[in-house]
Design a protein around this motif. Structure first.
Motif, short mmCIF file in Angstrom:
data_model
loop_
_atom_site.label_atom_id
_atom_site.label_comp_id
_atom_site.label_asym_id
_atom_site.label_seq_id
_atom_site.Cartn_x
_atom_site.Cartn_y
_atom_site.Cartn_z
N SER A 124 15.09 3.61 16.73
CA SER A 124 15.76 4.89 16.55
C SER A 124 16.92 4.71 15.58
O SER A 124 17.40 3.60 15.37
CB SER A 124 16.26 5.42 17.90
N TYR A 125 17.33 5.81 14.98
CA TYR A 125 18.53 5.81 14.14
C TYR A 125 19.59 6.66 14.81
O TYR A 125 19.28 7.71 15.38
CB TYR A 125 18.23 6.37 12.75
N SER A 126 20.82 6.19 14.72
CA SER A 126 21.93 6.96 15.28
C SER A 126 22.54 7.83 14.20
O SER A 126 22.56 7.48 13.03
CB SER A 126 23.02 6.03 15.80
N GLN B 215 14.68 9.02 17.75
CA GLN B 215 13.68 7.96 17.79
C GLN B 215 12.67 8.18 16.66
O GLN B 215 12.08 9.26 16.52
CB GLN B 215 12.95 7.91 19.14
N ILE B 216 12.52 7.14 15.85
CA ILE B 216 11.65 7.23 14.66
C ILE B 216 10.29 6.59 14.94
O ILE B 216 9.26 7.15 14.61
CB ILE B 216 12.31 6.53 13.45
N LEU B 217 10.29 5.40 15.54
CA LEU B 217 9.03 4.72 15.84
C LEU B 217 8.82 4.68 17.35
O LEU B 217 9.74 4.37 18.10
CB LEU B 217 9.04 3.29 15.30
N GLY C 260 -0.12 7.80 6.11
CA GLY C 260 0.52 8.86 6.90
C GLY C 260 1.41 9.67 5.99
O GLY C 260 1.84 9.19 4.94
N GLU C 261 1.69 10.90 6.42
CA GLU C 261 2.46 11.79 5.56
C GLU C 261 3.91 11.29 5.45
O GLU C 261 4.34 10.44 6.21
CB GLU C 261 2.42 13.22 6.11
N SER C 262 4.61 11.88 4.49
CA SER C 262 6.01 11.53 4.27
C SER C 262 6.82 11.78 5.54
O SER C 262 6.64 12.79 6.20
CB SER C 262 6.53 12.38 3.11
N GLY C 263 7.66 10.83 5.91
CA GLY C 263 8.49 10.97 7.11
C GLY C 263 7.83 10.49 8.39
O GLY C 263 8.42 10.57 9.46
N SER C 264 6.63 9.93 8.30
CA SER C 264 5.93 9.51 9.52
C SER C 264 6.41 8.15 10.04
O SER C 264 6.05 7.75 11.14
CB SER C 264 4.42 9.49 9.28
N GLY C 265 7.22 7.44 9.25
CA GLY C 265 7.79 6.18 9.74
C GLY C 265 7.24 4.92 9.08
O GLY C 265 7.51 3.81 9.55
N LYS C 266 6.54 5.08 7.97
CA LYS C 266 5.93 3.92 7.30
C LYS C 266 7.00 2.96 6.76
O LYS C 266 6.97 1.76 7.01
CB LYS C 266 5.01 4.38 6.16
N SER C 267 7.95 3.52 6.01
CA SER C 267 8.98 2.66 5.42
C SER C 267 9.89 2.06 6.49
O SER C 267 10.37 0.93 6.35
CB SER C 267 9.84 3.45 4.41
N THR C 268 10.12 2.82 7.57
CA THR C 268 10.92 2.28 8.67
C THR C 268 10.22 1.07 9.29
O THR C 268 10.86 0.06 9.60
CB THR C 268 11.17 3.37 9.73
N THR C 269 8.92 1.15 9.44
CA THR C 269 8.16 0.01 9.95
C THR C 269 8.34 -1.19 9.03
O THR C 269 8.61 -2.32 9.49
CB THR C 269 6.65 0.37 10.05
P1 ADP Z 1 7.84 7.40 5.47
O1 ADP Z 1 8.08 6.11 4.78
O2 ADP Z 1 6.58 7.44 6.27
O3 ADP Z 1 7.94 8.56 4.53
P2 ADP Z 1 10.39 6.87 6.77
O4 ADP Z 1 10.15 5.65 7.59
O5 ADP Z 1 11.09 6.69 5.48
O6 ADP Z 1 9.00 7.62 6.56
O7 ADP Z 1 11.21 7.91 7.62
C1 ADP Z 1 10.85 8.27 8.95
C2 ADP Z 1 11.95 9.13 9.53
O8 ADP Z 1 13.11 8.35 9.70
C3 ADP Z 1 12.35 10.31 8.65
O9 ADP Z 1 12.57 11.42 9.47
C4 ADP Z 1 13.64 9.84 8.00
O10 ADP Z 1 14.48 10.94 7.73
C5 ADP Z 1 14.23 8.95 9.07
N1 ADP Z 1 15.06 7.87 8.51
C6 ADP Z 1 14.65 6.93 7.64
N2 ADP Z 1 15.64 6.07 7.34
C7 ADP Z 1 16.73 6.49 8.04
C8 ADP Z 1 18.10 6.04 8.16
N3 ADP Z 1 18.53 4.96 7.49
N4 ADP Z 1 18.92 6.74 8.96
C9 ADP Z 1 18.50 7.82 9.64
N5 ADP Z 1 17.24 8.30 9.58
C10 ADP Z 1 16.36 7.66 8.79
#
Ligand code: ADP
Ligand code: MG
Length: 266
Positions: free
Chosen positions: A15-17, A27-29, A46-55
């Motif tokens: 999750s991000y605070s 909670q993101i993932l 997955g679509e934009s915002g689905s959590g790929k880059s966060t993973t």
């Molecule tokens: P994707 O790569 O699938 O497009 P992201 O993993 O970038 O998705 O983002 C998933 C969600 O996490 C989005 O809603 C984004 O706004 C949020 N998010 C990503 N990075 C941060 C961060 N550093 N702080 C807060 N929220 C974030």
């Protein structure tokens, strides 16, 4: 060599605070589990915002995790110390969508590719030069081009420079976060071919984040589909594209002409 996958993510929560004092948590993932086999490619779609880059950020240790496990080559890598993380970083590298962010315009291509070696403590200059020359050759850049600055290159060539920077340390795992999304379609194919060829030659393992399903299908052995921070579909490329069960995956496939029939990438 063990038959365990090189990367195993198990029930990862993140999750991000936000807000004053970080009081609000989003909670993101949610319980993300997937694994990447040695020498293969897992396509993460997955679509934009689905959590790929966060993973990807969690895997690379760029951000912490709430709970769950990430094992690399059998070793738990969540919560590693900074120095252990640095040692590991040579073995896993990342390539981003936009190479410009990682290419300092004041350095020549040769310097840019040499830099990771210096950072990782390669003291022998001759050894560094040999590694740089070999890596530039691998990605199809000439000795002459090595003396130029990043601005002299096209988008596709800049991505080759970024790939060279990632490969010069001889990593096992490369996390590719939409590496061709910013490129012209004609150039995309060249870079994808290069990535496939490098995987063969160097036995690389790829976690390949991609939103284009045709590209995912072309490049991946396994596919994981993410939706709102969950893995909703996971299997071999064939299973996911031809025997999809999740309505979200079906909707994604329906949106792309020609990906559903199983006739291969047109
Ligand atoms: P994707 O790569 O699938 O497009 P992201 O993993 O970038 O998705 O983002 C998933 C969600 O996490 C989005 O809603 C984004 O706004 C949020 N998010 C990503 N990075 C941060 C961060 N550093 N702080 C807060 N929220 C974030
Ligand atoms: Mg992303």
């Amino acid at each position: 060599m063990s038959s365990e996958p090189l990367l195993v993510i198990d029930k990862l929560n993140k999750s991000y605070s936000s807000g004053f004092g970080g009081r609000h948590k989003t909670q993101i993932l949610h319980e993300v589990s997937l694994s990447v086999n040695c020498g293969q490619t897992l396509g993460l779609v997955g679509e934009s915002g689905s959590g790929k880059s966060t993973t990807a950020s969690c895997v690379m240790g760029l951000t912490g995790v709430d709970s769950g496990s990430i094992r690399f080559d059998g070793q738990e890598i969540t919560g590693l110390s900074k120095s252990d993380r640095r040692t590991l970083r040579g073995r896993m590298q990342m390539v981003f969508q936009d190479p410009n962010g990682s290419l300092d315009p004041r350095f020549t291509v040769r310097d840019l590719v040499e830099e990771p070696l210096i950072v990782h403590g390669y003291k022998d200059r001759t050894e560094r030069q040999l590694k740089v020359a070999k890596t530039l050759d691998l990605v199809g850049l000439t000795e002459k081009q090595a003396e130029r600055y990043p601005h002299a290159f096209s988008g596709g060539q800049r991505q080759r420079i970024a790939i060279a920077r990632a490969l010069v340390l001889n990593p096992q795992l490369v996390v590719l976060d939409e590496p061709v999304s910013a490129l012209d379609v004609s150039i995309q194919a060249q870079v994808l071919n290069l990535l496939a060829q490098l995987q063969d030659e160097l036995s690389l393992t790829y976690l390949f984040i991609v939103h284009d399903l045709a590209v995912a299908r072309l490049m991946s052995h396994q596919i994981a589909v993410m939706h709102h921070g969950k893995v909703v579909e996971y299997g071999t490329a064939q299973e996911v594209f031809e025997e999809t069960t999740h309505p979200y995956t079906q909707a994604l496939l329906d949106a792309v002409p020609g990906t559903k029939q199983g006739a291969g990438h047109a």
